[in-house]
Design a protein around this motif. Sequence first.
Motif, mmCIF file in Angstrom:
data_model
loop_
_atom_site.group_PDB
_atom_site.id
_atom_site.type_symbol
_atom_site.label_atom_id
_atom_site.label_comp_id
_atom_site.label_asym_id
_atom_site.label_seq_id
_atom_site.Cartn_x
_atom_site.Cartn_y
_atom_site.Cartn_z
ATOM 1 N N ALA A 221 0.818 -1.223 0.000
ATOM 2 C CA ALA A 221 0.000 0.000 0.000
ATOM 3 C C ALA A 221 0.844 1.263 0.000
ATOM 4 C CB ALA A 221 -0.943 0.001 1.196
ATOM 5 N N GLY A 222 2.155 1.130 -0.142
ATOM 6 C CA GLY A 222 3.017 2.293 -0.297
ATOM 7 C C GLY A 222 2.883 3.291 0.833
ATOM 8 N N ASP A 223 2.479 4.498 0.474
ATOM 9 C CA ASP A 223 2.401 5.590 1.445
ATOM 10 C C ASP A 223 1.044 5.703 2.141
ATOM 11 O OD1 ASP A 223 5.011 6.312 0.830
ATOM 12 O OD2 ASP A 223 4.393 7.668 -0.776
ATOM 13 N N THR A 224 0.156 4.732 1.946
ATOM 14 C CA THR A 224 -1.128 4.788 2.637
ATOM 15 C C THR A 224 -0.894 4.792 4.145
ATOM 16 O OG1 THR A 224 -2.198 3.563 0.845
ATOM 17 C CG2 THR A 224 -3.349 3.650 2.956
ATOM 18 N N PRO A 225 -1.486 5.726 4.875
ATOM 19 C CA PRO A 225 -1.248 5.792 6.324
ATOM 20 C C PRO A 225 -1.650 4.490 7.029
ATOM 21 C CG PRO A 225 -2.350 7.777 5.551
ATOM 22 C CD PRO A 225 -2.372 6.810 4.407
ATOM 23 N N ALA A 226 -0.853 4.127 8.030
ATOM 24 C CA ALA A 226 -1.108 2.898 8.773
ATOM 25 C C ALA A 226 -0.659 3.074 10.215
ATOM 26 C CB ALA A 226 -0.378 1.716 8.130
ATOM 27 N N GLY A 227 -1.351 2.366 11.114
ATOM 28 C CA GLY A 227 -0.999 2.459 12.523
ATOM 29 C C GLY A 227 -1.590 1.303 13.305
ATOM 30 N N ILE A 228 -1.716 1.486 14.590
ATOM 31 C CA ILE A 228 -2.263 0.501 15.512
ATOM 32 C C ILE A 228 -3.210 1.211 16.464
ATOM 33 C CG2 ILE A 228 -0.330 0.771 17.125
ATOM 34 C CD1 ILE A 228 -0.585 -2.206 17.822
ATOM 35 N N THR A 229 -4.214 0.490 16.951
ATOM 36 C CA THR A 229 -5.219 1.079 17.833
ATOM 37 C C THR A 229 -5.120 0.451 19.220
ATOM 38 O OG1 THR A 229 -6.719 1.563 16.004
ATOM 39 C CG2 THR A 229 -7.683 1.383 18.186
ATOM 40 N N LEU A 230 -4.931 1.288 20.245
ATOM 41 C CA LEU A 230 -4.765 0.834 21.625
ATOM 42 C C LEU A 230 -5.853 1.428 22.504
ATOM 43 C CD1 LEU A 230 -0.900 1.387 21.969
ATOM 44 C CD2 LEU A 230 -2.087 -0.697 21.221
ATOM 45 N N ASN A 231 -6.310 0.658 23.491
ATOM 46 C CA ASN A 231 -7.238 1.224 24.474
ATOM 47 C C ASN A 231 -6.421 1.725 25.667
ATOM 48 O OD1 ASN A 231 -6.800 -1.627 24.838
ATOM 49 N ND2 ASN A 231 -8.406 -1.678 26.389
ATOM 50 N N ALA A 296 8.396 -0.982 14.019
ATOM 51 C CA ALA A 296 8.275 -0.456 12.652
ATOM 52 C C ALA A 296 7.542 0.876 12.682
ATOM 53 C CB ALA A 296 7.518 -1.457 11.787
ATOM 54 N N PRO A 297 8.032 1.889 11.979
ATOM 55 C CA PRO A 297 7.403 3.215 12.056
ATOM 56 C C PRO A 297 5.921 3.182 11.692
ATOM 57 C CG PRO A 297 9.525 3.349 10.940
ATOM 58 C CD PRO A 297 9.230 1.880 11.108
ATOM 59 N N ILE A 298 5.117 3.855 12.481
ATOM 60 C CA ILE A 298 3.687 3.998 12.202
ATOM 61 C C ILE A 298 3.401 5.442 11.816
ATOM 62 C CG2 ILE A 298 2.963 2.083 13.677
ATOM 63 C CD1 ILE A 298 2.228 4.140 15.832
ATOM 64 N N ASP A 299 2.326 5.635 11.079
ATOM 65 C CA ASP A 299 1.941 6.982 10.635
ATOM 66 C C ASP A 299 0.981 7.646 11.608
ATOM 67 O OD1 ASP A 299 3.308 6.770 8.040
ATOM 68 O OD2 ASP A 299 1.774 5.272 7.605
ATOM 69 N N TRP A 300 0.302 6.868 12.408
ATOM 70 C CA TRP A 300 -0.644 7.408 13.375
ATOM 71 C C TRP A 300 -0.884 6.365 14.455
ATOM 72 C CZ3 TRP A 300 -5.036 4.441 13.867
ATOM 73 C CH2 TRP A 300 -5.395 3.651 12.764
ATOM 74 N N LEU A 301 -1.374 6.839 15.588
ATOM 75 C CA LEU A 301 -1.755 5.963 16.694
ATOM 76 C C LEU A 301 -3.228 6.183 16.991
ATOM 77 C CD1 LEU A 301 -0.796 4.017 19.038
ATOM 78 C CD2 LEU A 301 -0.669 6.084 20.439
ATOM 79 N N GLY A 302 -3.977 5.091 17.060
ATOM 80 C CA GLY A 302 -5.378 5.178 17.429
ATOM 81 C C GLY A 302 -5.544 5.023 18.930
ATOM 82 N N VAL A 303 -6.341 5.893 19.526
ATOM 83 C CA VAL A 303 -6.612 5.862 20.958
ATOM 84 C C VAL A 303 -8.088 5.562 21.163
ATOM 85 C CG1 VAL A 303 -6.634 7.188 23.106
ATOM 86 C CG2 VAL A 303 -4.755 7.501 21.470
ATOM 87 N N ASN A 304 -8.369 4.424 21.808
ATOM 88 C CA ASN A 304 -9.732 4.098 22.226
ATOM 89 C C ASN A 304 -9.852 4.468 23.696
ATOM 90 O OD1 ASN A 304 -9.926 3.014 19.693
ATOM 91 N ND2 ASN A 304 -10.287 0.909 20.362
ATOM 92 N N TYR A 305 -10.847 5.269 24.016
ATOM 93 C CA TYR A 305 -10.993 5.733 25.408
ATOM 94 C C TYR A 305 -12.432 5.590 25.875
ATOM 95 C CZ TYR A 305 -11.455 8.542 29.550
ATOM 96 O OH TYR A 305 -11.739 8.932 30.833
ATOM 97 N N TYR A 306 -12.579 4.996 27.067
ATOM 98 C CA TYR A 306 -13.898 4.847 27.676
ATOM 99 C C TYR A 306 -13.949 5.344 29.114
ATOM 100 C CZ TYR A 306 -15.222 2.202 23.564
ATOM 101 O OH TYR A 306 -15.495 1.841 22.275
ATOM 102 N N ARG A 307 -12.872 5.178 29.891
ATOM 103 C CA ARG A 307 -12.904 5.611 31.283
ATOM 104 C C ARG A 307 -11.480 5.618 31.826
ATOM 105 N NH1 ARG A 307 -14.339 0.277 30.832
ATOM 106 N NH2 ARG A 307 -13.622 -1.215 32.408
ATOM 107 N N ASP A 308 -11.324 6.047 33.079
ATOM 108 C CA ASP A 308 -10.000 6.048 33.700
ATOM 109 C C ASP A 308 -10.015 5.133 34.923
ATOM 110 O OD1 ASP A 308 -11.346 7.516 35.632
ATOM 111 O OD2 ASP A 308 -10.375 9.412 35.122
#
Length: 468
Positions: A221-231, A296-308
């Motif tokens: 996917a070349g330069d298509t942005p990619a990342g990982i999603t963490l809660n 491996a370098p990521i282009d963005w990080l996903g943040v899932n948030y519900y509570r603390d």
Amino acid sequence: MSVQPDKLRAETALMFPPGFVWGAATAAFQVEGATTADGRTDSVWDVFARKPGAVVGGDTGDPAADHYRRYGEDVDLMRRLGLGAYRFSLAWPRIRPDAGLPNPAGLAFYDRLVDRLLDAGIAPWATLYHWDLPQALEEKGGWAARDTAFRFAEYAETVLERLGDRVASWSTLNEPWCAAMLGYAGGIHAPGRRDPAAAVAAAHHLLLGHGLAMDVIRRHAGDTPAGITLNLYPVAPHDPASAADVDAARRVDGQQNRLFLDPVLRGGYPEDLVADLAPFGLTDVVREGDTTTIAAPIDWLGVNYYRDYTVAGTPVLGSKPASPEWVGAADVHFVPNEAAPLTASGWEVQPAGLTASLLQVHRDYRPVPLYITENGAAYPDDVTENGDIVDTDRIAFLDSHLQAAHEAIEAGVDLRGYFYWSLLDNFEWAEGYAKRFGLIHVDYATQRRTPKRSAFWYSRVAGLNGLS
């Protein structure tokens, strides 16, 4: 010269940055249904849901929201609401049944979905893994087995070869903490195991799979942005002056947040966490080169948030001891905030925690664009006689959390988008169909879709690109 009302409204609103992404999210097992259609085989969640008592009401992944057959209607609803992006996951057992050869019928479904989204002007955000491991791989050890990471890379290759030219953004994993700790230590998610060593191994192998999949994405996917999603959950000691409470907070923050953030963004596990988890085999499963692969370098990080979380090192009034998913933390106690309102899930509504989570990443790690990839709440739906669904609690939840997101942006966080969870009412894992998170109400008997008042409220926010 008179000022147009729309211009005046925009000038007095909390505006988000130009190009901010407004979307909604789902997961394959939670919405697709059709669990035996067109060659799909069992995932761990199909098997887990059939175990007596595993899921509220004995619910299973069928019919869910029947998105597999009704995706066109759902895309049309997204278009009418003005959403700019749709975050969805792909079902591994639909694409490579039993983790075997690629399934043309399964791939064709995602072809149709992606093309329909693009035709509607909605950016497809695809997640490769949202917990639906093929049961055939679980029978070979699941994520506790190192080989599963390499089978995940094979699956990613199949997906990227087919969709890599059309998906706008890729996520490798959704919430690996849940897949590892709730599934392999807590036993309350699929596959329902209670083996802390297996959970620690699963966490590492999920991250290894992430790194391997990032390489696949780059090649196809070349330069298509990619990342990982963490809660992510901000963690605070009940008593900051108590050494026991401070250490409890350190351990919970380590397992919930730093176990995943540090390998991805710093290239290795934090030393204190390595020591905490050494008795459960963390040092045994990490092999030479693994940390480089995971980082491996990521282009963005996903943040899932519900509570603390507020935690104590000893019992305090009203606290609850850590459950089994908190590996090696049986002496940690979670302290409720009695003043906080609760969602239907029993979760405290803590919008300030969203700001804190975003700031934690911004402050402690290298610069990386952030997206809120999940944030939402379950509430009972009040359906009026004329079919109007009044969910004022959800609107208040949305408003307060979007204000919190805006505060983070004002504090310097590079936040670029927000995805509400969830687009549709759906199968809510161990809660079955008992909890409704959707912007769109689903009548499971008829599969009729009805946008709730929150959907129209959110549509106005997206159109304005801000809060009035």
